[in-house]
Design an enzyme around this catalytic site. Structure first.
Site, PDB file in Angstrom:
ATOM      1  N   ALA A  32       3.105   1.530   2.984  1.00 30.31           N
ATOM      2  CA  ALA A  32       4.273   0.656   2.879  1.00 30.31           C
ATOM      3  C   ALA A  32       5.356   1.299   2.024  1.00 30.31           C
ATOM      4  O   ALA A  32       6.553   1.196   2.327  1.00 30.31           O
ATOM      5  CB  ALA A  32       3.873  -0.694   2.290  1.00 30.31           C
ATOM      6  N   HIS A  44       5.903   6.226  -2.357  1.00 35.13           N
ATOM      7  CA  HIS A  44       7.211   6.743  -2.757  1.00 35.13           C
ATOM      8  C   HIS A  44       7.090   8.214  -3.139  1.00 35.13           C
ATOM      9  O   HIS A  44       7.892   9.050  -2.726  1.00 35.13           O
ATOM     10  CB  HIS A  44       7.751   5.989  -3.983  1.00 35.13           C
ATOM     11  CG  HIS A  44       7.845   4.509  -3.806  1.00 35.13           C
ATOM     12  ND1 HIS A  44       7.762   3.643  -4.879  1.00 35.13           N
ATOM     13  CD2 HIS A  44       8.021   3.733  -2.712  1.00 35.13           C
ATOM     14  CE1 HIS A  44       7.887   2.401  -4.438  1.00 35.13           C
ATOM     15  NE2 HIS A  44       8.038   2.427  -3.123  1.00 35.13           N
ATOM     16  N   CYS A  61       0.837  -1.205   0.000  1.00 35.92           N
ATOM     17  CA  CYS A  61       0.000   0.000   0.000  1.00 35.92           C
ATOM     18  C   CYS A  61       0.871   1.253   0.000  1.00 35.92           C
ATOM     19  O   CYS A  61       2.093   1.189   0.092  1.00 35.92           O
ATOM     20  CB  CYS A  61      -0.923  -0.010   1.216  1.00 35.92           C
ATOM     21  SG  CYS A  61      -0.038   0.095   2.790  1.00 35.92           S
ATOM     22  N   ARG A 109      12.750  -4.881   5.791  1.00 38.62           N
ATOM     23  CA  ARG A 109      13.469  -5.028   4.522  1.00 38.62           C
ATOM     24  C   ARG A 109      14.981  -5.199   4.697  1.00 38.62           C
ATOM     25  O   ARG A 109      15.720  -5.169   3.740  1.00 38.62           O
ATOM     26  CB  ARG A 109      13.199  -3.826   3.610  1.00 38.62           C
ATOM     27  CG  ARG A 109      11.781  -3.736   3.113  1.00 38.62           C
ATOM     28  CD  ARG A 109      11.667  -2.734   1.983  1.00 38.62           C
ATOM     29  NE  ARG A 109      12.257  -3.206   0.762  1.00 38.62           N
ATOM     30  CZ  ARG A 109      12.856  -2.409  -0.141  1.00 38.62           C
ATOM     31  NH1 ARG A 109      12.979  -1.120   0.084  1.00 38.62           N
ATOM     32  NH2 ARG A 109      13.364  -2.899  -1.256  1.00 38.62           N
TER      33      ARG A 109
END
Length: 537
Positions: free
Chosen positions: A58, A187, A55, A89
Site C-alpha cells: 500500500a 515508501h 501494508c 486516494r
C-alpha cells in the site's frame, strides 16, 4: 476532565500485562520540562489489536508510485490487492497529452489458484504485452503483493525481459505487503528504486528557468499540489518535478537539475531528499503548506535560501495579496470554530501539519499521532543515530547513493549552508513533539480500543483521521473529518486550501446530525452500585 498520568494508566490497566507494557512505550503526555521524551514507533502492531495501518505494498504502490500519471502501474497479485491499484486516494492528475495519463486505470494480473501453484511469471509477461499494445506508455512499474513473494516469482527477470522486448523502462518493486511493519516500508522501497533507476537519467544538465525546485512528498490529494504550484509559480519558481502527486516520469528523470528540494511529507520521502543531497549536492528544506502561517513561513524560508532581492519582494507581494483576499472569509469560519477541541491522528505528516491549521481556527489539538511514523517523526531527526535497525527494517532492500562525479555541484557554499541552517529548517525536521502544547497526548499506532477510551475522557469536538476508523468515531457522536482523501473535498493546502478546510470543518460543526446520535457512554448510568448484606455499596 483532562488527561493526566493517572488517567492514562487507568486506560492502560485494561490491557493484559504484556500488552500494557508494549503500548505504554507508544504513548506519552507532552512535557516541556523534560528534555527528551522517547516514544516507540515503527514496530509491529500487537496481533489481535485493530490497527489503522496499511501494508508495504500500500505504501509503495498506493502512496508513492500510483500518482505518477505517465507510467502504467501493474499490480502482480490477486484481485483483492487491486484496491490499492486504483485511484483510492484521489491523487488528481492532468496532462497535455490525454493518451499519457493513466492514473484512472486499475491493472492487475488477477492471480488465481493455478497461478499460485504453478507460478505467475508468464501471466505477468502477458499483461505487460497487453499494456504495451493498448496504452504504449513511456514506462511501467510492477508491484509485488504477498503471494508473489511467498511463491518466489522472479519479477526482476520478467521486467528485464520486457524492457528488452518493448524498449521501455520496466521497474520491479519487491514491496510484498508483509515487508516491514507498515506502509512506511513501502515508501522506502519505492524511494530506493526511483532514486537508483529513474532520477538522474534525464538528459538535462541544467533547469530551463531560474529558481528550480522539486516538491517532494506532495501527493495532490484533492488538488493540494496544484494550489501549492500556483503560489510557487506566481512568485517565480520553476517546479522541475513533483514526487509524486500529478507527477511525471519524464520530469522525475530530470529532478537532479533542481537547486532546492522541498519536503512536505517527511516520512514518505525523506530518503530521496537525503540521497539527492548526497548524489547531486542539492539541499532539502522542510516545508509545510498546510495552514496560512505554515505556507507563509515556508515561502519566506525559500526566499531566504535563494537570497534574491526580486524573489523576496515578489514573495512578500504574493503573501500580502493572498492574505487580503482570504482573511475576511477565513475569519468568518473562525467564529464558528473557536473554542473547539480536536484529535488529529493521520498517517504521514498530516497529523502534525493540520494542527497548525486547527490552531489558526481557534481549535486546540488534545491528541495527535501517526499510523506509520518512525521515532524521528515525533522526536526530531537528531534521534536518528540512536534508532536501532531491527529485523523488519532489514527486509527492505538497501541502496546507498554515491556522489555523481559529473553532476554533483554545491548549490551554496558550506559557510552559507551553515548560516542558513541557523535560520531555516534546512536538512532538519524537529518532529511533532516540538510544536505540541504541554498536557497534549502523543500516540503512535493508535488502535480502536484507545480511540474509544480517549474520546470518553476528553470528548473532542472533531476527530481527523482515516477512512478505516471514521465511521466508528461518527457513531460516537463526534464530528469526523477524513484526511487521507479529504472526503471528496479539497484542496486543503496553501491559502485557498485553508479557506476550503475552514468551510468544511464549519459545516461539520453546524450540522444538526450530531444531535441525533447518542454516544455509547451516555447510555450508561451515571452511578453504579450493588446491594450487600451491609447495605448499599
Amino acid at each position: 476532565m483532562g488527561m493526566n498520568e493517572a488517567k492514562l494508566q487507568e486506560i492502560l490497566d485494561q490491557y493484559p500485562p504484556k500488552v500494557q507494557k508494549n503500548r505504554k512505550k507508544h504513548i506519552f503526555i507532552k512535557r516541556s520540562d523534560v528534555e527528551s521524551q522517547q516514544i516507540e514507533a515503527n514496530t509491529r502492531t500487537i496481533p489481535g489489536i485493530i490497527t489503522n495501518r496499511g501494508c508495504a505494498y500500500a505504501g509503495c504502490k498506493g502512496v508513492v508510485l500510483g500518482p505518477i500519471k505517465d507510467m502504467v502501474h501493474i499490480v502482480h497479485g490477486p484481485i483483492g490487492c487491486g484496491y490499492y491499484a486504483w485511484n483510492t486516494r484521489r491523487n488528481k492528475a492532468k496532462s497535455d497529452d490525454p493518451k499519457q495519463n493513466f492514473i484512472n486505470y486499475c491493472i492487475s494480473t488477477d492471480m488465481q489458484e493455478s497461478d499460485i501453484v504453478f507460478g505467475g511469471e508468464k501471466k505477468l509477461a502477458k499483461v505487460i504485452d497487453e499494456v504495451m499494445e493498448i496504452f504504449n506508455p513511456k514506462a511501467i512499474t510492477l508491484s509485488a503483493t504477498c503471494p508473489v513473494g511467498l511463491i518466489g516469482d522472479d519479477m526482476g527477470a520478467v521486467a528485464k525481459a520486457a524492457e528488452a522486448k518493448h524498449g521501455v523502462q520496466v521497474l520491479s518493486f519487491s514491496c510484498e505487503g508483509y515487508k516491514g511493519v507498515s506502509q512506511s516500508a513501502g515508501h522506502h522501497i519505492a524511494n530506493n528504486i526511483l532514486m537508483e533507476k529513474v532520477i538522474g537519467t534525464g538528459e538535462q544538465e541544467e533547469a530551463p528557468a531560474k529558481f528550480p525546485i522539486n516538491l517532494l512528498g506532495e501527493y495532490n490529494i484533492g488538488g493540494d499540489g496544484w494550489e501549492v504550484e500556483r503560489i510557487l509559480k506566481e512568485i517565480g519558481y520553476h517546479v522541475v518535478s513533483v514526487m509524486t502527486g500529478d507527477g511525471s516520469y519524464e520530469a522525475i528523470k530530470n529532478a537532479h537539475t533542481a537547486e532546492l528540494n522541498l519536503v512536505q511529507c517527511h516520512r514518505s520521502i525523506n530518503y530521496i531528499a537525503e540521497m539527492l543531497e548526497t548524489k547531486y549536492g542539492t539541499p532539502w528544506l522542510k516545508v509545510n503548506f498546510i495552514g496560512i502561517e505554515g505556507t507563509i513561513e515556508s515561502l519566506r524560508n525559500m526566499a531566504l535560501y535563494f537570497d534574491d532581492k526580486e524573489l523576496t519582494l515578489k514573495t512578500e507581494a504574493v503573501i500580502a495579496s493572498e492574505l487580503a483576499r482570504i482573511e475576511p472569509i477565513f475569519d468568518q469560519y473562525k467564529k464558528i470554530c473557536e473554542g473547539k477541541t480536536a484529535f488529529c491522528f493521520v498517517g504521514g505528516s498530516r497529523g502534525h501539519h493540520f494542527q497548525n491549521l486547527f490552531s489558526e481556527l481557534g481549535i486546540e489539538t488534545l491528541l495527535a499521532g501517526y499510523e506509520f511514523a518512525h521515532r524521528d517523526d515525533y522526536e526530531g531527526r537528531e534521534v536518528i543515530p540512536t534508532i536501532k535497525t531491527d529485523a523488519d527494517s532489514k527486509n527492505i532492500p538497501h541502496y546507498t547513493a554515491e556522489v555523481d562525479e559529473k553532476r554533483f555541484r554545491l548549490k551554496v557554499s558550506p559557510e552559507k549552508l551553515e548560516e542558513l541552517k541557523a535560520k531555516i529548517p534546512l536538512g532538519q525536521y524537529n518532529g511533532m513533539r516540538f510544536d505540541m502544547k504541554d498536557g497534549s497526548i502523543i500516540v503512535d499506532d493508535l488502535n480502536h480500543f484507545e480511540t474509544e477510551e480517549f474520546i470518553k475522557v476528553l470528548k473532542p469536538d472533531i476527530f481527523t483521521s482515516g477512512i478505516k476508523d471514521k465511521y466508528v468515531i461518527q457513531k460516537m457522536g463526534i464530528n469526523s473529518k477524513q484526511l487521507h482523501s479529504y472526503d471528496y473535498s479539497g484542496p486543503y493546502a496553501g491559502f485557498n486550501g485553508a479557506v476550503k478546510f475552514a468551510e468544511d470543518i464549519s459545516m461539520g460543526f453546524a450540522s444538526p446530525t450530531w444531535n441525533f446520535i447518542t454516544p455509547p457512554w451516555k447510555n450508561q448510568p451515571l452511578l453504579e452500585g450493588s446491594v450487600t448484606e451491609e447495605g448499599v455499596a
